[in-house]
Design an enzyme around this catalytic site. Sequence first.
Site: not given
Ligand code: C2E
Ligand code: CA
Ligand code: CA
Length: 577
Positions: A333, A392, A424, A454, A511
């Site tokens: 991802e 995403n 996603e 997602d 996830e």
């Molecule tokens: P998401 O799409 O649900 O991405 C998964 C999030 O869960 C990611 O947080 C990831 O680091 C976190 N994660 C993965 N494995 C685990 C785990 O085992 N435990 C826990 N507690 N967390 C885990 P991240 O990278 O902080 O991103 C947060 C959200 O921000 C993402 O949720 C997504 O909705 C958004 N996001 C991140 N990058 C982008 C992007 O480039 N574009 C857009 N539109 N949204 C983004």
């Molecule tokens: Ca995602």
């Molecule tokens: Ca997600």
Amino acid sequence: MNPHNDQRALTQASSNAAKRAAAQTLIFLWKDEQAMFTAPELRAEFAGHYDRRAPLLVWSQDQVVHPDDQGRLSDCLQKLACGIPYIEANFRLKMRTGAYALCACTFTLTEGKIPQHIGTLRVKGTQQIPRPEIHRDPLTGVLTARAFFAATDKLLAQKDRQYCLIRCTVCALKQINQKQGFARGDHLLKLIARFLRRTLLPGAESLGRMDGNDFAVCLLGGPKRALHFAQSLSRLFENKSRHRHADLCFGICTASQNTTPAYLLYDWATVALETVKGSDVHNVAFYDDQLKKLEQDKVYITSHMACALKNDEFKLYLQPKVLIDTGQVVGAEALARWLHPKDGMIMPDRFVPLFESNGFILKLDDYIWEETCKTLRRWIDNGYEPVPISVNVSRLHFTNTDLLRTFRFLTEKYQLPHHLLELEVTETAFIPGWQELLRKMRLLRKAGFALSMDDFGIGYSSLSSLRDLPFTAVKLDRVFVQGECASDRGRIVAKNTIKLAKELKLQIVAEGVESEEQAQFLLENDCHIAQGFYYARPMPAKMFEESSFLRLKTDLNRYQALKKLRAMPLKLKACQS
Ligand code: C2E
Ligand code: CA
Ligand code: CA
């Protein structure tokens, strides 16, 4: 206070302000979308929240420019971004009174070591400015916005008095107008105004109608009285309108320093109010230190975002998706990280929701998608067998951009087969424009792009979305594996959700897998793909490549790479997040 004298003073003040604005050329300077100087008259006379953003951005983002002139403003912004040295344009700009004034503007790019822009604004004639004698709202008889600010500034100038500024919004007004008719809506507004007028101390407090469904009150006393005031009005509203008390919302800001102008206090009260709009539980919020910090952070992020994108401060991180029983990496991802030169790493939860609200997410996503395609191309060029990467897609894309064209363009530019990209989409994307969404998703599917739902399980429309939209995969939110699996009922929900997705022939990715037990539970329940810290945290795209997750044409042992990573000391893993 003699109302006639007061009225005359206000009329005179408005007339003077209009003449001043017309006679003067107001100047503003900005650099890299950040305001360096804004003429105080511009801040005082024109609508918008003049924070650190360049006035042009304030006009565009705070809806100061007349909707019919928005195109001309976007045109100017584009020309400025292209470095055109001199631009002239006329816009109708909203004044704090709510009326529009026709303004002649010029924008000049200065030469020199540090290029910056100089803007000038001149009001072309005063006829567009509302006649100053109108300072009472015809429906309710309370002050208009401009008159309210003038009257409130006078009150605040008195020393040794504590005031609170309250913004009160009748959130349900639109609904009342639509369902019960405008007469009923007008009646309620008059009722509220009457209550407010009766409650307030004449001469020592002020009251204005700021907009269709907004009132502002400058109330003598501290937060306790303000809260009591809001609760009394809520009760009255609930009794008289048969609407929930939450359909009337309050934002309250205490005026501790009498130097803060009323319009700024009103802006801060608005920030507080936004936090309770739509809530079923609370309808009153104070602008406190925590909110102030959040607001400052918002301004900070907003004023730096464009430069950050230009300076490549946003980075593509990848987190592997893994086959639970073999450890084989079958996908990744794409996640954004902001590597700020001074503040270090800024995580998406600090900027993504903000970018969603100001539209910048469209630019960030474009950037991340392009970086993703570059990465896939590099993998292929370096002899790796690429795995699909999911990106995403913000809901804004479905209403504002041609997704199919963008992804076709990118895959053509980087010569990539379409199945290597997966989109996603979260459930929140699905609320408005269902038919249009369905059409766009079908086209994407037809073109061979995979579509993944997602955060399944934490939204509102999960089942109908799954039934009606052409998804290829579903990503179970981490509540399924973390909180829910801890209880018997949670396990039943998770088990049956997996079963449901399986019967719909969807690929399932769980996830947030953080432990061996969680992975085992998923496997036992027929979910074979997982993503989570147990396997690997998101890491820079380069590191993903170097971690041997990808199969080289000659190398079949990616499992070893994962095992190696799992055995790394925790500290090292933490650095990668
Ligand atoms: P998401 O799409 O649900 O991405 C998964 C999030 O869960 C990611 O947080 C990831 O680091 C976190 N994660 C993965 N494995 C685990 C785990 O085992 N435990 C826990 N507690 N967390 C885990 P991240 O990278 O902080 O991103 C947060 C959200 O921000 C993402 O949720 C997504 O909705 C958004 N996001 C991140 N990058 C982008 C992007 O480039 N574009 C857009 N539109 N949204 C983004
Ligand atoms: Ca995602
Ligand atoms: Ca997600």
